[in-house]
Design an enzyme around this catalytic site. Structure first.
Site, PDB file in Angstrom:
ATOM      1  CB  SER A 108      43.487  42.048  43.366  1.00 42.13           C
ATOM      2  OG  SER A 108      44.485  42.017  42.166  1.00 42.13           O
ATOM      3  CG  HIS A 131      48.390  39.264  43.430  1.00 42.73           C
ATOM      4  ND1 HIS A 131      48.669  40.584  43.532  1.00 42.73           N
ATOM      5  CD2 HIS A 131      47.160  39.107  42.782  1.00 42.73           C
ATOM      6  CE1 HIS A 131      47.658  41.200  43.049  1.00 42.73           C
ATOM      7  NE2 HIS A 131      46.891  40.328  42.790  1.00 42.73           N
TER       8      HIS A 131
END
Length: 381
Positions: free
Chosen positions: A151, A268
């Protein structure tokens, strides 16, 4: 290719202050606060890659950069003996407009845990850990052949690989964190870690959770896999009501264990769509170069190929699942009997090492963690 690439003799330069409130343009005089030294023959990529292919895997290294959730008060405290680490935090103070080092060292934890703070904190701490690794084992940096970040850790991996300068990379992380914080406050959402088993059907469970939300009057409910961690382990993101439904019905879906993650939103997923444009505007305004070390994308699990590829996928990453399990297979898959590179997790926590163990136990045997808490020790003579 070798990290002639990324000798961590990072070149530090001074640069002026800028208004911290604007996210529309990068710092007007943001120079390479942490420019990774480039070899004059870097254009000869074919020859370099041939050399890398000849090097035994046991002499190569892979760097993994952690993401949000691993932050802890005190991180960075073990690295402050290194002058360049202090310079990192001084530069971060200028980009962010607040004292990140003070927040990391003294907290409070609830402030550090806020998305707007923890993403820059993990980014800087991870690159500070690279400095520690270079101090202790410079050959590891010189022999790095691949990097990946989870991430927000992907930004740190790209800075390490020379695709972004430190100041501009942090500026992009700042924009990303602020936009994701704002998006997460718009809808009550979260993330649920799920340890399943072979018969677990994550997609079916998410569909039923969405139907449950519709029965409560929630329009366009979101519930989907957002992180692929290792076999039978996923993170599911979405509306809180959907995640609560999954926890209550975990036995039905053959979930062995579920745990809510300490994050502020359903990252996400499409719930983060409002964060994409602000991030893309910043990514379009900064200088992105082709990485000098292979960096693997969270979106595809594959290597980045060119700067526009990086811009596009970093924007998509905010609303796409993190394919970490696939990334681990891409980096470590090899024929039986072949050696593995040494792997170093650079930054707070050891979650990526634990995941690697579950994805590829043989590769994990060559894993080490570069701690950001303990006081630094000089290498043995």
């Amino acid at each position: 290719m070798s990290a002639r690439v990324a000798r961590a003799g990072w070149a530090w330069r001074s640069w002026g202050r800028r208004a911290a409130s604007s996210l529309r343009e990068p710092p007007p005089d943001a120079v390479d606060v942490a420019e990774l030294l480039r070899d004059s023959s870097v254009a000869e990529e074919g020859a370099q890659e041939a050399v890398a292919r000849r090097r035994p895997p046991s002499q190569c290294s892979v760097l993994l950069f952690p993401g949000q959730g691993c932050q802890a008060v005190g991180m960075g405290s073990g690295l402050l003996h290194l002058p360049r680490v202090r310079q990192l935090y001084e530069a971060a103070h200028r980009v962010l407009g607040y004292d990140l080092l003070e927040l990391c060292l003294r907290g409070p934890q609830e402030d550090l845990d806020r998305t707007v703070h923890c993403q820059p904190a993990v980014f800087v701490a991870s690159l500070a850990a690279v400095e520690k690794l270079h101090h202790l084992q410079p050959a590891v940096i010189d022999n790095c052949v691949a990097a990946a970040g989870f991430s927000v850790g992907e930004f740190a991996a790209l800075v390490f690989a020379g695709a972004m300068d430190f100041s501009e990379g942090l500026y992009a992380v700042k924009a990303r964190a602020e936009a994701m914080q704002e998006a997460s406050e718009a809808v009550p959402s979260g993330m649920l870690s799920v340890l399943g088993q072979r018969q677990s059907n994550f997609s079916f469970a998410c569909l039923e959770a969405q139907e449950h939300c519709k029965s409560l009057g929630i329009e366009n409910p979101v519930c989907q896999v957002s992180n692929y961690l290792f076999p039978d382990c996923r993170v599911i993101s979405g509306h809180l009501e959907a995640l609560q439904f999954l926890r209550r019905n975990s036995a039905k879906y053959h979930f062995r264990r579920t745990k809510m993650l300490p994050v502020s939103g359903g990252f996400h997923t499409c719930l983060m769509e409002p964060a994409v444009d602000p991030l893309m505007k910043v990514l379009g305004s900064i200088n992105i170069k082709k990485p000098l070390v292979a960096v693997h994308s969270n979106v595809s699990g594959q290597k980045y190929t060119h700067p526009q590829h990086i811009r596009k996928l970093l924007g998509q990453q905010v609303v796409s699942p993190v394919k970490w399990e696939q990334t681990m297979h891409s980096i470590y898959e090899r024929k039986k009997g072949m050696e593995f590179p040494s792997t170093y997790e650079v930054g707070p926590g050891q979650q990526l090492g634990s995941i690697l163990k579950c994805c590829n136990r043989q590769a994990w045997k060559s894993y080490s963690h570069v701690d950001v808490m303990q006081n630094i020790m000089d290498p043995d003579p």
